[in-house]
Design an enzyme around this catalytic site. Structure first.
Site, mmCIF file in Angstrom:
data_model
loop_
_atom_site.group_PDB
_atom_site.id
_atom_site.type_symbol
_atom_site.label_atom_id
_atom_site.label_comp_id
_atom_site.label_asym_id
_atom_site.label_seq_id
_atom_site.Cartn_x
_atom_site.Cartn_y
_atom_site.Cartn_z
ATOM 1 N N SER A 15 61.562 -23.136 5.283
ATOM 2 C CA SER A 15 62.887 -22.563 5.614
ATOM 3 C C SER A 15 64.248 -23.303 5.068
ATOM 4 C CB SER A 15 62.743 -21.202 6.091
ATOM 5 O OG SER A 15 63.174 -21.305 7.019
ATOM 6 N N LYS A 94 55.906 -35.426 12.267
ATOM 7 C CA LYS A 94 55.870 -36.664 13.175
ATOM 8 C C LYS A 94 56.905 -37.243 13.536
ATOM 9 C CE LYS A 94 51.977 -36.736 10.829
ATOM 10 N NZ LYS A 94 50.794 -36.398 11.190
ATOM 11 N N ASN A 110 67.959 -33.742 12.131
ATOM 12 C CA ASN A 110 67.257 -33.239 12.573
ATOM 13 C C ASN A 110 67.405 -31.436 13.162
ATOM 14 O OD1 ASN A 110 64.358 -32.243 13.023
ATOM 15 N ND2 ASN A 110 64.820 -32.726 15.155
ATOM 16 N N HIS A 112 66.492 -28.547 15.430
ATOM 17 C CA HIS A 112 65.459 -27.773 16.913
ATOM 18 C C HIS A 112 65.812 -26.451 17.189
ATOM 19 C CE1 HIS A 112 62.497 -28.999 20.176
ATOM 20 N NE2 HIS A 112 63.658 -28.272 20.809
ATOM 21 N N GLU A 182 69.450 -21.268 12.804
ATOM 22 C CA GLU A 182 69.741 -22.433 11.523
ATOM 23 C C GLU A 182 69.890 -22.571 10.772
ATOM 24 O OE1 GLU A 182 65.374 -24.049 12.324
ATOM 25 O OE2 GLU A 182 64.723 -22.801 13.869
HETATM 26 C C1 GRF Z 1 62.003 -24.960 12.663
HETATM 27 O O1 GRF Z 1 62.017 -24.166 13.059
HETATM 28 C C2 GRF Z 1 62.631 -26.317 13.051
HETATM 29 O O2 GRF Z 1 64.240 -25.699 13.327
HETATM 30 C C3 GRF Z 1 61.353 -26.795 13.895
HETATM 31 O O3 GRF Z 1 60.720 -26.022 12.186
HETATM 32 C C4 GRF Z 1 60.806 -25.294 11.676
HETATM 33 C C5 GRF Z 1 60.892 -25.067 10.349
HETATM 34 O O4 GRF Z 1 60.704 -24.636 9.992
HETATM 35 N N1 GRF Z 1 61.939 -28.375 13.299
HETATM 36 P P1 GRF Z 1 61.029 -24.369 8.275
HETATM 37 O O5 GRF Z 1 59.231 -25.646 8.152
HETATM 38 O O6 GRF Z 1 62.412 -25.437 8.119
HETATM 39 O O7 GRF Z 1 60.677 -22.742 8.080
#
Ligand code: GRF
Length: 213
Positions: A15, A94, A110, A112, A182
């Site tokens: 997503s 990873k 990244n 988080h 995010e």
């Molecule tokens: C998200 O919550 C991101 O912050 C974390 O892993 C999740 C990935 O979600 N690192 P998606 O695959 O982008 O929907």
């Protein structure tokens, strides 16, 4: 300014990848192109999302390589051949090798799902982050986009936004609200990077005029 060439690494749902694809399509990110999406997981829906947009969705199986180092080296080679300017980790499960981080120093970001330096580092990924947040009882969590260095979630922070924790929150409800944030932060960080509006000075990242957040 020439457009920036992006590679996205993702292991799952994708997503956050979608938020970057959408940001480029809408013109919000105005000078970037996703050249490839690479996953360690054959089943990653992120690969489907890429292919649906005519973007290469490449599954690279770590099990096909003699060592984890070799696996990373093959990705490095691929990204160098594509002249990648920015590597976006969007739910990539990873840890990158030291060589990878060094090759793309200050060019890997990244996302988080917490307010770093809380609830981050080794073992804090996916739902575990939100579960830890609820168990600890903090009243505020959030999301962070940061540059990737050789540690786990330790690189300079680009953007953060807080999310309130409600008394009746579950892991699912909290994850959903954090994810909405995010999906705003990641495209904004990509936009800032691609417009050369980020300036790293030690641990601090300065945003030149025009940052929206
Ligand atoms: C998200 O919550 C991101 O912050 C974390 O892993 C999740 C990935 O979600 N690192 P998606 O695959 O982008 O929907």
């Amino acid at each position: 300014m020439e457009y920036k060439r992006i590679a996205v690494l993702a292991s799952g749902r994708g997503s956050n990848l979608q938020s970057v694809i959408d940001g480029i399509e809408s013109g919000y990110i105005n000078n970037a192109k996703i050249m490839t999406v690479i996953s360690d997981n054959r089943e990653a829906f992120a690969l489907e999302r890429a292919r649906a947009k005519g973007i290469e969705g490449l599954w690279l199986n770590p099990g096909d390589f003699a060592s984890y180092e070799d696996y990373n080296n093959s990705i490095i080679e691929k990204l160098e051949n594509l002249h990648i300017d920015l590597v976006v980790l969007a739910g990539y499960m990873k840890i990158l090798s030291k060589g990878f981080v060094q090759t793309f120093q200050n060019r890997i970001i990244n996302i988080h799902p917490s307010l770093i330096p809380s609830f981050c580092g080794v073992g804090y990924y996916g739902e575990k982050v939100h579960r830890a947040v609820l168990e600890y009882g903090v009243k505020i969590t959030g999301a962070t986009v940061h540059f990737v260095d050789e540690g786990a979630d330790t690189g300079p922070i680009i953007l953060q936004e807080a999310v309130k924790v409600y008394q009746d929150d579950t892991v699912g409800s909290l994850a959903k609200r954090v994810l909405e944030v995010e999906h705003r932060l990641l495209p904004e960080a990509v936009r800032l990077f691609c417009n050369e509006m980020l300036c790293i000075d030690g641990r601090r990242v300065y945003i030149k005029d025009g940052g929206a957040l």
